[in-house]
Scaffold this active site. Structure first.
Site, short mmCIF file in Angstrom:
data_model
loop_
_atom_site.label_atom_id
_atom_site.label_comp_id
_atom_site.label_asym_id
_atom_site.label_seq_id
_atom_site.Cartn_x
_atom_site.Cartn_y
_atom_site.Cartn_z
N TRP A 113 -2.29 -2.64 -1.76
CA TRP A 113 -2.53 -4.07 -1.83
C TRP A 113 -2.98 -5.50 -0.96
CZ3 TRP A 113 0.81 -7.32 1.08
CH2 TRP A 113 1.13 -8.76 0.12
N HIS A 135 36.60 -34.42 -11.54
CA HIS A 135 35.91 -35.10 -12.45
C HIS A 135 37.13 -33.77 -13.41
CE1 HIS A 135 33.59 -38.17 -11.04
NE2 HIS A 135 33.73 -37.78 -10.08
N ARG A 181 5.35 -0.23 -5.82
CA ARG A 181 5.62 -1.27 -4.57
C ARG A 181 5.00 -2.19 -4.36
NH1 ARG A 181 6.67 1.26 0.60
NH2 ARG A 181 5.35 0.75 1.29
N GLU A 199 24.19 -19.39 -8.49
CA GLU A 199 23.64 -18.42 -8.17
C GLU A 199 24.46 -17.05 -7.59
OE1 GLU A 199 21.08 -16.85 -10.26
OE2 GLU A 199 21.04 -15.07 -8.31
N LYS A 219 25.12 -14.33 -9.99
CA LYS A 219 25.87 -12.57 -9.33
C LYS A 219 26.29 -12.05 -10.17
CE LYS A 219 22.68 -11.75 -9.40
NZ LYS A 219 21.05 -13.29 -9.54
N LYS A 238 17.03 -5.59 -17.92
CA LYS A 238 16.35 -6.50 -16.89
C LYS A 238 15.59 -7.53 -17.31
CE LYS A 238 15.01 -6.58 -12.89
NZ LYS A 238 15.73 -8.00 -12.00
N CYS A 249 0.53 -1.18 0.40
CA CYS A 249 -0.41 0.34 0.21
C CYS A 249 0.47 1.22 -0.33
CB CYS A 249 -0.60 0.11 1.07
SG CYS A 249 -1.74 -1.43 1.58
N GLU A 299 27.64 -11.49 -13.37
CA GLU A 299 26.81 -10.20 -14.57
C GLU A 299 27.10 -8.63 -13.81
OE1 GLU A 299 22.59 -11.74 -12.25
OE2 GLU A 299 22.29 -10.91 -14.66
N ASN A 322 -2.47 2.31 5.44
CA ASN A 322 -1.74 1.63 5.45
C ASN A 322 -1.18 0.19 7.29
OD1 ASN A 322 -1.42 2.45 2.76
ND2 ASN A 322 0.55 3.10 3.27
N GLY A 323 -0.93 -0.61 6.75
CA GLY A 323 -0.39 -1.32 7.95
C GLY A 323 -1.83 -1.95 8.13
O1 M6R Z 1 12.11 -12.34 -15.97
P1 M6R Z 1 12.91 -13.52 -15.44
O2 M6R Z 1 13.07 -14.40 -13.97
O3 M6R Z 1 12.04 -14.68 -16.66
O4 M6R Z 1 14.22 -13.30 -16.41
C1 M6R Z 1 15.00 -14.29 -16.17
C2 M6R Z 1 16.42 -14.63 -16.52
O5 M6R Z 1 16.36 -12.75 -17.68
C3 M6R Z 1 16.76 -13.41 -15.57
O6 M6R Z 1 17.24 -14.09 -14.45
C4 M6R Z 1 18.69 -13.21 -15.44
O7 M6R Z 1 18.66 -14.37 -15.12
C5 M6R Z 1 18.63 -11.82 -13.73
N1 M6R Z 1 19.62 -11.00 -14.48
C6 M6R Z 1 19.90 -12.53 -12.88
O8 M6R Z 1 20.30 -11.87 -12.25
#
Ligand code: M6R
Length: 602
Positions: free
Chosen positions: A75, A501, A27, A478, A482, A597, A2, A485, A99-100
């Protein structure tokens, strides 16, 4: 989640409210509304869905002259996202936004109903406005009535109230939910965060818990438990982007810190001490499901992979995970009675969307775990469970990954309890660990400082291996994603048992190994894998609750009673490590080169 906006003054109020609510849109919300009193007349508008719907409804309305105005994006927590449940809530002659959560709303509501008050919505918020009007009948003084009203509320609130009995006044109170007051000459603004008033107000006062009062004729009267209070305004930043970062250097950093809070949102209404419940699903939907296939990309794929261990281990259901772009062209064999799950933060990833369409064409039931309501993948899926992480701005996904993993963990336990593959004790243990997860996600200042200091030793070398076993293998993938990237350094995630291996040939002091060594899952196995690397002089950063002498650097974790608590605590550490290395290298953490993104092309 909210958001609140308010204004008192002569300017066009509808535009101020809509513009302010737009700033809070990120939000997440499912309905919105505004209420304005001018010329002693009340006007109000509400709409379900996007703000455009509210803007359309109000397109022929314009306020003129002096007046008071409040607006809200809701929300849903108590009651569905409907127009009746949207704020502002009306009594007979007053409106409130909030809100809350008012924890004692049911007993207040019961009392009011016994006194003949009729409620229209299912919300806790409506109680405030009826309580106020009920008090007004006895006091004949709006401020006294407001004061008595808030003294009866238990729980968290930030609230604004306007009323025809005091048409030149906005009443406000704050306890546990954020609220601030903005000033520009005689114009006074209210908001639940500063972005709606940046560019409008010049000065600001951030209300403290327990403060309340009213604004009238260009002045604010502020009170707390000790009576009237003087307050110091401060100047307001004019830079929207920096204000949205709430003082963090990057959105990614802010989002890492938010994880503890959003995780509670993810669980809200879906978990209690004995059970897990998804209103998005019913037992009929899951009836007859014999296998699970999950498709996703990038970080979402890692979350899917982690969940496959849980679906098989807890719900004893075969679970296969595939990268969506691979799945699309392999001419996959899709068996009926397979539940097809997609995971996506954005809900717009082209490969994931196409994989979903293929599964639907093959007649499979589909479910998505997604962060964006009304996105293409949500609309295309039979069912959707929203992760409720709030908008994620950093290109490198953090809180979306955390909440996806939580939803999938909950889903695996939910399916396990439906299928009867876990005992009551195991169910309780899983739920107990879930409830403790927000704690494991809190970023401790000392820890962040430590990672900042040690990150300077990891800026060169010929690459990183993140290693883990079982659930910690997807986490290793992961962690490596990170890092690469946002630092542009080469990093790989690897199953620790697989190093010998092949990849162990790379081991030397310039090979950095980030070893995820949980206590509660195969500790002795991973320990011996890390010892093999140490014997070959690899530089090792060990992350573990158990002291490990062979590490060059060591970060000790705290939450070792359940693998998923260890998972989430280690996840935060790998995120901060990537962040700090990237900052030291002078990179743009939020917008790394070559990345977008939302990947809407294949
Ligand atoms: O929006 P999505 O979760 O479908 O996106 C998938 C990937 O493009 C996304 O997770 C990408 O690997 C990120 N940049 C990872 O940090």
């Amino acid at each position: 989640m909210c958001g609140i906006v308010g204004y008192i003054g002569p300017k066009e109020k509808k535009e101020i409210l809509l513009d302010g609510l737009k700033e809070l849109e990120y939000r997440g919300y499912d309905s919105a509304g505004i209420a304005i009193i001018e010329d002693k007349k009340l006007n109000h508008f509400k709409a379900v869905g996007k703000l455009e719907n509210l803007a359309n409804k109000t397109k022929d309305y314009h306020s003129s002259g002096f007046g008071v105005a409040i607006g809200h994006t809701r929300w849903a927590t108590h009651g569905k996202p409907t127009e009746l449940n949207a704020h502002p809530h009306l009594g007979k002659y007053s409106f409130v936004v909030h809100n809350g959560i008012i924890e004692n709303y049911q007993s207040l509501k019961d009392k009011l109903q016994k006194n003949g008050v009729t409620f229209l919505s299912q919300t806790d918020t409506e109680t405030i406005v009826h309580l106020f009007e009920y008090q007004c009948k006895q006091d004949q003084n709006a401020f006294e009535s407001f004061k008595k009203t808030i003294s009866e509320l238990e729980g968290a609130y930030a609230t604004l109230l306007i009323t025809e009995v005091a048409p030149d006044t906005i009443f406000f109170a704050k306890n546990g939910s954020p609220m601030l007051i903005g000033f520009d000459g005689d114009d006074i603004y209210f908001a639940s965060s500063d972005t709606p008033i940046i560019g409008k107000a010049k000065e600001v006062y951030y209300l403290e818990d327990g403060e309340y009062g009213y604004a009238k004729e260009g002045e604010v009267k502020l009170f707390d438990a000790n009576g009237e209070k003087k307050f110091q305004k401060q100047s307001l930043s004019t830079d929207k982007a920096s204000a949205q970062k709430d003082g963090y250097r990057f959105f990614m950093e802010k989002e890492i810190y938010e994880q503890s809070r959003v995780m509670s949102e993810t669980m809200m209404g879906r978990i209690n001490s004995n059970n897990i419940y998804f209103e998005e699903l019913d037992s009929e939907f899951l009836n007859g499901i014999e296998a699970i296939k999950i498709c996703a990309c990038g970080t979402s794929y890692h979350s899917a992979l982690a969940s496959s261990y849980l679906f098989e281990r807890l719900a004893r259901i075969p679970c296969a995970v595939e990268i969506a772009s691979e799945f699309r062209y392999k001419e996959p064999l899709l068996k009926q009675n397979t539940l097809f799950i997609t995971i996506s933060q954005s809900g717009e990833t082209a490969d994931t969307l196409e994989a979903l369409k293929m599964a639907k064409r093959a007649g499979l039931k589909s479910l998505t775990v997604c962060n964006v309501d009304n996105s293409s993948i949500v609309r295309e899926s039979d069912r959707a469970i929203l992760t409720r992480a709030g908008i994620e701005k950093g290109v490198a996904s953090t809180k979306a990954f955390a909440t996806q993993t939580m939803v999938l963990w909950m889903l695996s336990v939910y399916m396990a309890s439906l299928k009867g593959t876990i005992s009551q004790d195991v169910l309780k243990g899983e739920i107990d660990a879930m409830i403790h997860t927000p704690k494991a996600l809190i970023v401790n200042e000392g820890l962040h400082e430590k990672i900042h200091r040690l990150s300077k030793r990891y800026l060169h070398g010929h690459g990183f291996f993140f290693i883990g076993r079982d659930l910690f293998y997807p986490l290793a993938l992961e962690g490596a994603l990170k890092l690469k990237e946002i630092s542009y350094l080469h990093a790989e995630g690897y199953p620790a048992g697989e190093m010998k291996h092949g990849p162990i040939a790379l081991a030397d002091s310039e090979l950095f190994t980030i070893a995820l060594m949980p206590r509660s899952l195969h500790y002795e196995k991973i320990k011996s894998n890390v010892e093999e690397l140490s014997a070959r002089d690899a530089t090792i950063l060990a992350i573990s609750p158990m002291p490990f002498d062979l590490a060059d650097d060591f970060i000790q974790t705290k939450y070792d009673s359940h693998p998923m608590l260890e998972f989430f605590e280690m996840m935060v550490i790998t995120q901060i490590l990537a962040l700090e290395i990237s900052i030291r290298l002078g990179n743009d953490v939020d917008m790394p080169r070559n990345l977008a993104k939302s990947v809407t092309v294949e």
